[in-house]
Scaffold this active site. Structure first.
Site, mmCIF file in Angstrom:
data_model
loop_
_atom_site.group_PDB
_atom_site.id
_atom_site.type_symbol
_atom_site.label_atom_id
_atom_site.label_comp_id
_atom_site.label_asym_id
_atom_site.label_seq_id
_atom_site.Cartn_x
_atom_site.Cartn_y
_atom_site.Cartn_z
ATOM 1 N N CYS A 129 0.848 -1.194 0.000
ATOM 2 C CA CYS A 129 0.000 0.000 0.000
ATOM 3 C C CYS A 129 0.884 1.245 0.000
ATOM 4 O O CYS A 129 1.982 1.243 0.550
ATOM 5 C CB CYS A 129 -0.906 0.013 1.232
ATOM 6 S SG CYS A 129 -2.060 1.408 1.245
ATOM 7 N N ASP A 149 0.447 3.780 1.656
ATOM 8 C CA ASP A 149 0.438 4.359 3.003
ATOM 9 C C ASP A 149 1.867 4.617 3.505
ATOM 10 O O ASP A 149 2.701 3.707 3.496
ATOM 11 C CB ASP A 149 -0.298 3.392 3.951
ATOM 12 C CG ASP A 149 -0.614 4.035 5.290
ATOM 13 O OD1 ASP A 149 0.318 4.486 5.980
ATOM 14 O OD2 ASP A 149 -1.811 4.083 5.653
ATOM 15 N N ARG A 164 3.069 4.784 6.285
ATOM 16 C CA ARG A 164 3.489 4.058 7.494
ATOM 17 C C ARG A 164 3.925 2.625 7.219
ATOM 18 O O ARG A 164 4.255 1.891 8.147
ATOM 19 C CB ARG A 164 2.337 4.061 8.513
ATOM 20 C CG ARG A 164 1.947 5.461 8.972
ATOM 21 C CD ARG A 164 0.595 5.464 9.656
ATOM 22 N NE ARG A 164 -0.482 5.115 8.721
ATOM 23 C CZ ARG A 164 -1.767 5.044 9.063
ATOM 24 N NH1 ARG A 164 -2.125 5.267 10.308
ATOM 25 N NH2 ARG A 164 -2.690 4.730 8.160
ATOM 26 N N HIS A 220 -2.303 -3.865 4.975
ATOM 27 C CA HIS A 220 -2.123 -3.504 6.394
ATOM 28 C C HIS A 220 -3.470 -3.221 7.037
ATOM 29 O O HIS A 220 -4.375 -2.672 6.408
ATOM 30 C CB HIS A 220 -1.193 -2.282 6.522
ATOM 31 C CG HIS A 220 -1.739 -1.031 5.917
ATOM 32 N ND1 HIS A 220 -2.271 -0.012 6.666
ATOM 33 C CD2 HIS A 220 -1.864 -0.631 4.634
ATOM 34 C CE1 HIS A 220 -2.682 0.966 5.867
ATOM 35 N NE2 HIS A 220 -2.452 0.616 4.627
ATOM 36 N N CYS A 230 -6.156 0.071 6.854
ATOM 37 C CA CYS A 230 -5.928 0.662 5.527
ATOM 38 C C CYS A 230 -7.065 1.620 5.147
ATOM 39 O O CYS A 230 -8.237 1.244 5.092
ATOM 40 C CB CYS A 230 -5.806 -0.450 4.489
ATOM 41 S SG CYS A 230 -5.454 0.156 2.829
HETATM 42 CO CO CO Z 1 -3.432 1.299 2.997
#
Ligand code: CO
Length: 211
Positions: free
Chosen positions: A42, A44, A46, A98, A101
């Site tokens: 992803c 993302d 993090r 994750h 998400c």
């Molecule tokens: Co995500």
């Protein structure tokens, strides 16, 4: 100092540190790239592939998009997959989602995110529909969310197995193995939820017999 200028400054310090530790570091990396893994994760911020697996530059070939989707018409993803599998000859392809998400969460709502996000999130709604019975039995919203994250990863791994890129490599070179993982933002731990060893048979509808 502007925030982006700090990035450039930190980059200088990092490069210097690397060379101090190992004078040949960049020379070696610039000549050769032989990663064993392709990571589809992803976007993302993090969930950085290298950091959470404690790996170095050169070890993981990476593609990231919102909610780690494998869409069979996505030329970007397919180019990365083809290059990694056919040319770099990676041994493992990992789809890593994750918990928590935002893409998955958004797809669970009825909110209009406008194009193009609606288009992208539609793919996740399709995963939900495929597993509607199982998800309907989960009353706790947080658990339902977690489960859809897992089911999405499993579905994307299966999408990989439906490509001729993967099927050809499986037939000719008995690799790569496919893995579906879910990373936990709360504890930093990866939960392996699904696996397809090279050569696994799938729905015959999607198997090419003249590769
Ligand atoms: Co995500």
């Amino acid at each position: 100092m502007k925030t982006y200028e700090k990035l450039l400054l930190e980059n200088k310090a990092w490069a210097q540190e690397k060379v101090e530790d190992d004078p040949e570091y960049f020379k070696r990396l610039s000549h050769l790239q032989t990663p064993e893994f392709l990571w589809i994760g992803c976007s993302d911020s993090r969930v950085p592939a290298n950091e959470i697996t404690n790996t170095q530059p050169g070890e993981i070939f990476v593609h990231r998009n919102v909610a780690n989707l494998v869409i069979h018409t996505d030329v970007n993803l397919l180019s990365v997959l083809d290059y990694a599998v056919t040319h770099l000859k990676v041994k493992h392809v990992i789809v890593c989602g994750h918990y928590g998400c935002g893409g998955i969460k958004a797809a669970m709502t009825n909110h209009d995110f406008k194009q193009v996000l609606n288009m992208w999130l539609r793919n996740i709604k399709d995963v939900y529909r495929l597993h509607r019975d199982e998800l309907a039995n989960i009353t706790d919203e947080e658990s339902k969310f977690d489960r859809l994250v897992e089911l999405n990863v499993k579905e994307q791994v299966q999408h990989l197995a439906k490509t001729s890129i993967i099927q050809r490599a499986w037939k000719n070179e008995q690799r790569p193995d496919l893995h579906g993982w879910v990373y936990g933002l709360k504890d930093g731990l990866i939960n392996p939820v699904f696996e397809m060893k090279a050569g696994t048979h799938i729905d015959p509808l999607y198997e090419y017999d003249d590769l």
